[in-house]
Design a protein around this motif. Structure first.
Motif, PDB file in Angstrom:
ATOM      1  N   PHE A   1       0.857  -1.190   0.000  1.00  0.00           N
ATOM      2  CA  PHE A   1       0.000   0.000   0.000  1.00  0.00           C
ATOM      3  C   PHE A   1       0.894   1.242   0.000  1.00  0.00           C
ATOM      4  N   SER A   2       0.648   2.139  -0.949  1.00  0.00           N
ATOM      5  CA  SER A   2       1.476   3.334  -1.136  1.00  0.00           C
ATOM      6  C   SER A   2       1.137   4.453  -0.157  1.00  0.00           C
ATOM      7  N   GLY A   3       2.092   5.371  -0.020  1.00  0.00           N
ATOM      8  CA  GLY A   3       1.937   6.524   0.842  1.00  0.00           C
ATOM      9  C   GLY A   3       1.058   7.607   0.227  1.00  0.00           C
ATOM     10  N   PHE A   4       0.737   8.596   1.030  1.00  0.00           N
ATOM     11  CA  PHE A   4      -0.066   9.746   0.614  1.00  0.00           C
ATOM     12  C   PHE A   4       0.617  10.457  -0.548  1.00  0.00           C
ATOM     13  N   CYS A   5      -0.148  10.734  -1.595  1.00  0.00           N
ATOM     14  CA  CYS A   5       0.332  11.420  -2.801  1.00  0.00           C
ATOM     15  C   CYS A   5       1.417  10.640  -3.544  1.00  0.00           C
ATOM     16  N   LEU A   6       1.485   9.333  -3.330  1.00  0.00           N
ATOM     17  CA  LEU A   6       2.530   8.536  -3.964  1.00  0.00           C
ATOM     18  C   LEU A   6       1.955   7.276  -4.601  1.00  0.00           C
ATOM     19  N   GLU A   7       2.731   6.726  -5.536  1.00  0.00           N
ATOM     20  CA  GLU A   7       2.436   5.421  -6.111  1.00  0.00           C
ATOM     21  C   GLU A   7       3.742   4.817  -6.625  1.00  0.00           C
ATOM     22  N   ASN A   8       3.814   3.497  -6.609  1.00  0.00           N
ATOM     23  CA  ASN A   8       4.979   2.753  -7.110  1.00  0.00           C
ATOM     24  C   ASN A   8       6.288   3.106  -6.409  1.00  0.00           C
ATOM     25  N   GLU A   9       6.213   3.571  -5.167  1.00  0.00           N
ATOM     26  CA  GLU A   9       7.431   3.930  -4.443  1.00  0.00           C
ATOM     27  C   GLU A   9       8.028   2.751  -3.689  1.00  0.00           C
TER      28      GLU A   9
ATOM     29  N   ALA B   1       2.702  -5.019   3.267  1.00  0.00           N
ATOM     30  CA  ALA B   1       3.539  -3.872   3.621  1.00  0.00           C
ATOM     31  C   ALA B   1       2.859  -2.575   3.202  1.00  0.00           C
ATOM     32  N   GLY B   2       3.232  -1.502   3.882  1.00  0.00           N
ATOM     33  CA  GLY B   2       2.726  -0.192   3.518  1.00  0.00           C
ATOM     34  C   GLY B   2       3.651   0.895   4.006  1.00  0.00           C
ATOM     35  N   PHE B   3       3.651   2.001   3.264  1.00  0.00           N
ATOM     36  CA  PHE B   3       4.490   3.150   3.595  1.00  0.00           C
ATOM     37  C   PHE B   3       3.622   4.324   4.014  1.00  0.00           C
ATOM     38  N   SER B   4       3.896   4.880   5.194  1.00  0.00           N
ATOM     39  CA  SER B   4       3.261   6.085   5.698  1.00  0.00           C
ATOM     40  C   SER B   4       1.735   5.933   5.732  1.00  0.00           C
ATOM     41  N   TYR B   5       1.008   6.650   4.889  1.00  0.00           N
ATOM     42  CA  TYR B   5      -0.451   6.481   4.808  1.00  0.00           C
ATOM     43  C   TYR B   5      -0.787   5.043   4.418  1.00  0.00           C
ATOM     44  N   GLY B   6       0.021   4.462   3.544  1.00  0.00           N
ATOM     45  CA  GLY B   6      -0.172   3.078   3.136  1.00  0.00           C
ATOM     46  C   GLY B   6       0.005   2.093   4.280  1.00  0.00           C
ATOM     47  N   ALA B   7       0.780   2.481   5.309  1.00  0.00           N
ATOM     48  CA  ALA B   7       0.939   1.621   6.487  1.00  0.00           C
ATOM     49  C   ALA B   7      -0.400   1.485   7.220  1.00  0.00           C
ATOM     50  N   ILE B   8      -1.172   2.574   7.250  1.00  0.00           N
ATOM     51  CA  ILE B   8      -2.514   2.515   7.840  1.00  0.00           C
ATOM     52  C   ILE B   8      -3.374   1.546   7.043  1.00  0.00           C
TER      53      ILE B   8
ATOM     54  N   LEU C   1       5.577  -2.120   8.285  1.00  0.00           N
ATOM     55  CA  LEU C   1       5.108  -0.735   8.311  1.00  0.00           C
ATOM     56  C   LEU C   1       6.314   0.184   8.158  1.00  0.00           C
ATOM     57  N   PHE C   2       6.396   0.840   7.000  1.00  0.00           N
ATOM     58  CA  PHE C   2       7.500   1.758   6.726  1.00  0.00           C
ATOM     59  C   PHE C   2       7.055   3.176   7.059  1.00  0.00           C
ATOM     60  N   SER C   3       7.727   3.787   8.025  1.00  0.00           N
ATOM     61  CA  SER C   3       7.387   5.142   8.473  1.00  0.00           C
ATOM     62  C   SER C   3       5.877   5.311   8.595  1.00  0.00           C
ATOM     63  N   PRO C   4       5.243   4.492   9.453  1.00  0.00           N
ATOM     64  CA  PRO C   4       3.778   4.574   9.554  1.00  0.00           C
ATOM     65  C   PRO C   4       3.320   5.987   9.913  1.00  0.00           C
TER      66      PRO C   4
END
Length: 170
Positions: A6-14, A30-37, A55-58
């Motif tokens: 799951f990608s972070g806020f304002c992001l994709e394919n990161e 797995a998820g990054f930031s917003y994607g961690a939620i 959870l990467f930088s949740p």
């Protein structure tokens, strides 16, 4: 179950930014930031077997006061382009990684959701009870979240990697 990210806020394919840490095997989420939620809630609401949640930088803002959260939303609504430009700069700090190639338009509703999300210790304990291993990756120099507060919050439920000299994108 196949690997989910799951990608972070304002992001994709990161997700490529996390390749040295990322478990892309089946039974991993797995998820990054917003994607961690999103990853956390996906696993919580899923009946599928999951062995590892990363959870990467949740997006951990429960130590931020309500006034600051309101100001963040107000700035986003007032000048979305400038807000996102500054946000992406802070996401990449202290690296020189160009975040524009991962950019995807975000909404004020997504920002509001991530700022007001409350990580729940009871849900985390249920993961532990279900045998789900949790890994949390945090950067010491994160300009987006309270990485020290997140480290303290997650340490009783997860293996926490607190990485010196790294920011939000580790």
């Amino acid at each position: 179950m196949t690997f989910k990210y799951f990608s972070g806020f304002c992001l994709e394919n990161e997700k490529e930014l996390f390749k040295e840490y990322l478990c892309e095997k089946s039974l991993c989420v797995a998820g990054f930031s917003y994607g961690a939620i999103k990853a956390f809630e996906y696993v919580y609401n899923s009946d599928s077997r999951v062995d590892l949640l990363q959870l990467f930088s949740p997006a951990f803002f429960q130590t931020m006061d309500k006034k600051t959260k309101r100001l963040q939303l107000m700035f986003f609504k007032k000048d979305k382009d400038e807000y996102i430009k500054n946000f992406l700069k802070n996401v990449s700090f202290p690296s020189n990684i160009e975040m524009k190639k991962y950019f995807k338009e975000g909404t004020s509703l997504e920002l509001e959701e991530l700022l007001n999300y409350t990580w729940d210790k009871e849900k985390l304990q249920k993961f532990v009870d279900r045998g789900i291993k949790i890994e949390v990756f945090l950067g010491q120099k994160d300009k987006i979240i309270d990485s020290k507060g997140a480290k303290e919050f997650f340490k009783d439920f997860a293996t926490v990697y607190y990485i010196k000299e790294k920011g939000h994108i580790l």
